[in-house]
Design a protein around this motif. Structure first.
Motif, PDB file in Angstrom:
ATOM      1  N   SER A   1       0.810  -1.216   0.000  1.00 42.99           N
ATOM      2  CA  SER A   1       0.000   0.000   0.000  1.00 42.99           C
ATOM      3  C   SER A   1       0.843   1.265   0.000  1.00 42.99           C
ATOM      4  CB  SER A   1      -0.965   0.011   1.193  1.00 42.99           C
ATOM      5  OG  SER A   1      -0.236   0.038   2.404  1.00 42.99           O
TER       6      SER A   1
ATOM      7  N   SER B   1       0.846   6.621 -10.436  1.00 38.26           N
ATOM      8  CA  SER B   1       1.592   7.660  -9.742  1.00 38.26           C
ATOM      9  C   SER B   1       1.906   8.834 -10.647  1.00 38.26           C
ATOM     10  CB  SER B   1       2.914   7.106  -9.210  1.00 38.26           C
ATOM     11  OG  SER B   1       2.691   6.061  -8.313  1.00 38.26           O
TER      12      SER B   1
ATOM     13  N   ALA C   1       4.212  10.837  -6.529  1.00 36.24           N
ATOM     14  CA  ALA C   1       3.051  10.902  -5.628  1.00 36.24           C
ATOM     15  C   ALA C   1       2.006   9.919  -6.122  1.00 36.24           C
ATOM     16  CB  ALA C   1       2.476  12.314  -5.606  1.00 36.24           C
ATOM     17  N   ASN C   2       1.217   9.409  -5.180  1.00 34.22           N
ATOM     18  CA  ASN C   2       0.115   8.553  -5.595  1.00 34.22           C
ATOM     19  C   ASN C   2      -0.999   9.423  -6.169  1.00 34.22           C
ATOM     20  OD1 ASN C   2      -0.668   9.670  -3.163  1.00 34.22           O
ATOM     21  ND2 ASN C   2      -1.550   7.781  -2.367  1.00 34.22           N
ATOM     22  N   ASP C   3      -2.080   8.803  -6.623  1.00 33.22           N
ATOM     23  CA  ASP C   3      -3.080   9.538  -7.387  1.00 33.22           C
ATOM     24  C   ASP C   3      -3.819  10.626  -6.610  1.00 33.22           C
ATOM     25  OD1 ASP C   3      -4.495   7.738  -5.878  1.00 33.22           O
ATOM     26  OD2 ASP C   3      -5.651   6.922  -7.543  1.00 33.22           O
ATOM     27  N   ASP C   4      -3.857  10.563  -5.284  1.00 32.76           N
ATOM     28  CA  ASP C   4      -4.497  11.641  -4.532  1.00 32.76           C
ATOM     29  C   ASP C   4      -3.483  12.499  -3.755  1.00 32.76           C
ATOM     30  OD1 ASP C   4      -3.765  10.016  -2.421  1.00 32.76           O
ATOM     31  OD2 ASP C   4      -5.792   9.789  -1.618  1.00 32.76           O
ATOM     32  N   PHE C   5      -2.201  12.302  -4.045  1.00 36.48           N
ATOM     33  CA  PHE C   5      -1.101  13.055  -3.434  1.00 36.48           C
ATOM     34  C   PHE C   5      -1.051  12.907  -1.915  1.00 36.48           C
ATOM     35  CE2 PHE C   5      -0.935  14.710  -7.611  1.00 36.48           C
ATOM     36  CZ  PHE C   5       0.369  15.134  -7.802  1.00 36.48           C
ATOM     37  N   SER C   6      -1.616  11.816  -1.391  1.00 39.33           N
ATOM     38  CA  SER C   6      -1.525  11.583   0.047  1.00 39.33           C
ATOM     39  C   SER C   6      -0.170  10.991   0.434  1.00 39.33           C
ATOM     40  CB  SER C   6      -2.659  10.663   0.513  1.00 39.33           C
ATOM     41  OG  SER C   6      -2.553   9.400  -0.119  1.00 39.33           O
ATOM     42  N   ILE C   7       0.536  10.425  -0.554  1.00 40.25           N
ATOM     43  CA  ILE C   7       1.892   9.917  -0.334  1.00 40.25           C
ATOM     44  C   ILE C   7       2.802  10.578  -1.357  1.00 40.25           C
ATOM     45  CG2 ILE C   7       3.398   7.897  -0.296  1.00 40.25           C
ATOM     46  CD1 ILE C   7       0.886   6.194   0.263  1.00 40.25           C
ATOM     47  N   ILE C   8       3.766  11.332  -0.886  1.00 41.03           N
ATOM     48  CA  ILE C   8       4.729  12.012  -1.764  1.00 41.03           C
ATOM     49  C   ILE C   8       6.120  11.556  -1.363  1.00 41.03           C
ATOM     50  CG2 ILE C   8       5.703  14.231  -2.451  1.00 41.03           C
ATOM     51  CD1 ILE C   8       2.943  15.467  -1.916  1.00 41.03           C
TER      52      ILE C   8
END
Length: 166
Positions: free
Chosen positions: A22, A29, A45-52
């Motif tokens: 996850s 990305s 970043a993932n598609d909702d930019f919650s992980i950069i």
């Protein structure tokens, strides 16, 4: 296998469900560069930019990231904006960066992957005459450097290969 992790903060218990992979950035990305403290740095970043995740260090400018057709690599330029810049390639997680060109007089930009993922096209302009530029190619292992277009006095730019022509 799912992993449930519990954290206790005073009288509050927080549970986090962590799915395998996850935290891995997938094919959806975003890969981009941005200026941080006067240096251009590449991030994913993932598609909702919650992980950069920062992919390149902040010691030298890195820009123009382009993901390979198979999604495994990123081609980009590293160097100084006013002097020479070299073409590099790294895995999409930021690991195993490899320098492909060793150009001390040309400023390069605009990488474009060959649809088979084995070559990269790019623009290379003379640092002494920004109005004279070339379209070049190199294999992703750093071999077979070629000048494809060299029209003295012209400004040949933005190479891109049509995937349906291969």
């Amino acid at each position: 296998m799912k992993q449930i992790t519990a954290y206790r903060f005073k009288n509050l218990i927080a549970l986090f469900l962590i799915l395998p992979g996850s935290l891995h950035l997938n094919a959806q990305s975003f890969i981009y560069s941005k200026t941080v403290s006067c240096k251009e740095i590449i991030f994913s970043a993932n598609d909702d930019f919650s992980i950069i995740k920062q992919l390149t260090s902040s010691d030298t400018n890195c820009w123009d990231p382009v993901v390979s057709p198979d999604g495994k690599y990123i081609a980009y330029f590293k160097g100084n904006f006013e002097y020479a810049a070299d073409l590099w390639v790294m895995e999409t997680d930021g690991e195993n960066a490899k320098r492909l060109t060793f150009d001390v007089i040309n400023w390069s930009s605009h990488p474009s992957w060959h649809p088979d993922g084995r070559q990269i096209l790019y623009e290379s302009a003379s640092t002494t005459d920004k109005f004279e530029s070339f379209i070049r190619s190199v294999n992703i292992d750093g071999t077979n450097h070629r000048i494809l277009i060299n029209n003295t006095g012209d400004h040949d730019r933005f190479p891109c290969m049509n995937p349906s022509d291969t």
